[in-house]
Design an enzyme around this catalytic site. Structure first.
Site, PDB file in Angstrom:
ATOM      1  N   GLU A 111       0.818  -1.214   0.000  1.00  0.00           N
ATOM      2  CA  GLU A 111       0.000   0.000   0.000  1.00  0.00           C
ATOM      3  C   GLU A 111       0.856   1.271   0.000  1.00  0.00           C
ATOM      4  OE1 GLU A 111      -2.548   0.377   3.454  1.00  0.00           O
ATOM      5  OE2 GLU A 111      -3.794   1.857   2.425  1.00  0.00           O
TER       6      GLU A 111
ATOM      7  N   GLU B 139     -12.264   1.592   4.462  1.00  0.00           N
ATOM      8  CA  GLU B 139     -11.317   1.958   5.518  1.00  0.00           C
ATOM      9  C   GLU B 139     -11.481   3.462   5.706  1.00  0.00           C
ATOM     10  OE1 GLU B 139      -6.829   0.751   6.375  1.00  0.00           O
ATOM     11  OE2 GLU B 139      -6.979   2.530   5.103  1.00  0.00           O
TER      12      GLU B 139
ATOM     13  N   GLU C 258       2.621   9.821   6.242  1.00  0.00           N
ATOM     14  CA  GLU C 258       2.775   8.509   6.883  1.00  0.00           C
ATOM     15  C   GLU C 258       4.040   7.771   6.455  1.00  0.00           C
ATOM     16  OE1 GLU C 258      -0.662   6.009   7.315  1.00  0.00           O
ATOM     17  OE2 GLU C 258      -2.001   7.718   7.123  1.00  0.00           O
TER      18      GLU C 258
HETATM   19  C1  LER Z   1      -3.669   1.334   6.223  1.00  0.00           C
HETATM   20  O1  LER Z   1      -4.430   0.670   5.267  1.00  0.00           O
HETATM   21  C2  LER Z   1      -3.632   2.775   5.966  1.00  0.00           C
HETATM   22  O2  LER Z   1      -4.197   3.254   5.016  1.00  0.00           O
HETATM   23  C3  LER Z   1      -2.895   3.627   6.881  1.00  0.00           C
HETATM   24  O3  LER Z   1      -3.122   4.960   6.581  1.00  0.00           O
HETATM   25  C4  LER Z   1      -3.258   3.392   8.308  1.00  0.00           C
HETATM   26  O4  LER Z   1      -2.413   4.160   9.073  1.00  0.00           O
HETATM   27 MN    MN Z   2      -5.406   2.111   3.662  1.00  0.00          MN
END
Ligand code: LER
Ligand code: MN
Length: 271
Positions: A154, A248, A160
């Protein structure tokens, strides 16, 4: 056919995260079934957290499948990443993800590598860090082949990770490192921050996309933000994507309302 999924996080440390359900496994599955979701996506503290027999019987009772298993707890709970400067920690990270892959593969589902990819921290040699990432993913990619499953990587937004932020950079990385069992996760929230055009990026890279995280611009459930979903859904549908579109998103305004909004949006765009 594109199928719907909803996230259930059972990791107390990440209760404030973008997960629709985060409380009780069975109650969440029951609610997912009542609303008509096809599947659940699970975040657990580790691969041994849920007895496989219990999950099997709950999935069958509620007529749901497992879409994927997240591995983020490896970082949040256990402090592991694939790019830690400490070789022992990198090995533990690979072992943690391998166990999760073995667990999820027994339900026909892949594991997702999101935050466990880590970061280049100040003073680190970025080429070395990318090499560690490739080495870790190579082992996991091979295991995915042995398990008859895929590995889902991902790309996250810049707040992040500073490793890979866009789908096309991730495709180049997979190709350069011959990661043939690895597919990408198109998380619409991260893409909203990083991509020039979300729909174009999906269209151009469709064979590499193996999972979708369904969220609006502000990470609320789709419909509670300002992302234009129509061209994105068209890019997935017209491109022949046949994986999961998995919610999500923040449980806003409540878990139940977020789940209900998500399935409404899923039906609007994909049925
Ligand atoms: C996990 O799928 C994600 O998108 C992250 O941003 C979670 O911290
Ligand atoms: Mn995600």
């Amino acid at each position: 056919m594109i199928e719907s999924a909803v996230t259930i996080a059972l990791v107390p440390q990440i209760k404030k995260g973008p997960w629709i359900f985060w409380d009780d496994l069975e109650k969440s599955m029951q609610q997912a079934a009542v609303l008509g979701f096809d599947a659940i996506e699970l975040f657990t503290p580790d691969a041994g957290y849920i007895e496989p027999d219990r999950l099997l019987s709950l999935l069958s009772q509620y007529d749901l499948s497992l879409a994927a298993a997240g591995t983020g707890a490896g970082k949040v709970v256990h402090g592991l990443t694939l790019t830690d400067p400490d070789e022992g920690i990198r090995e533990e990270a690979v072992a943690f993800i391998s166990n999760m892959m073995t667990f999820s593969a027994s339900f026909g589902a892949p594991a997702i590598i999101g935050s466990m990819q880590g970061n280049i921290t100040p003073g680190m040699d970025s080429q070395q860090v990318m090499k560690w990432l490739a080495e870790g993913l190579k082992q996991l990619d091979q295991l995915a082949g042995e398990l008859g499953t895929q590995l889902i990587y991902e790309p996250l937004n810049r707040y992040e990770t500073n490793l890979i932020n866009t789908i096309s950079d991730a495709v180049s990385f997979l190709q350069a490192n011959e990661l043939s069992q690895t597919r990408l996760l198109a998380d619409l929230f991260h893409m909203n921050i990083e991509e020039i055009n979300i729909a174009e990026s999906i269209k151009n890279n469709i064979p590499h996309i193996g999972h979708v995280h369904f969220a609006d611009s502000n990470r609320n459930p789709v419909g509670f933000g300002h992302t234009d979903l129509k061209p994105i859904a068209a890019a997935l549908t017209d491109g022949g994507y046949d994986g999961f579109v998995s919610a999500e998103a923040f449980p806003w305004p409540t878990s139940d309302e977020a789940a209900a909004q998500t399935i409404r949006a899923f039906r609007e765009y994909f049925r």
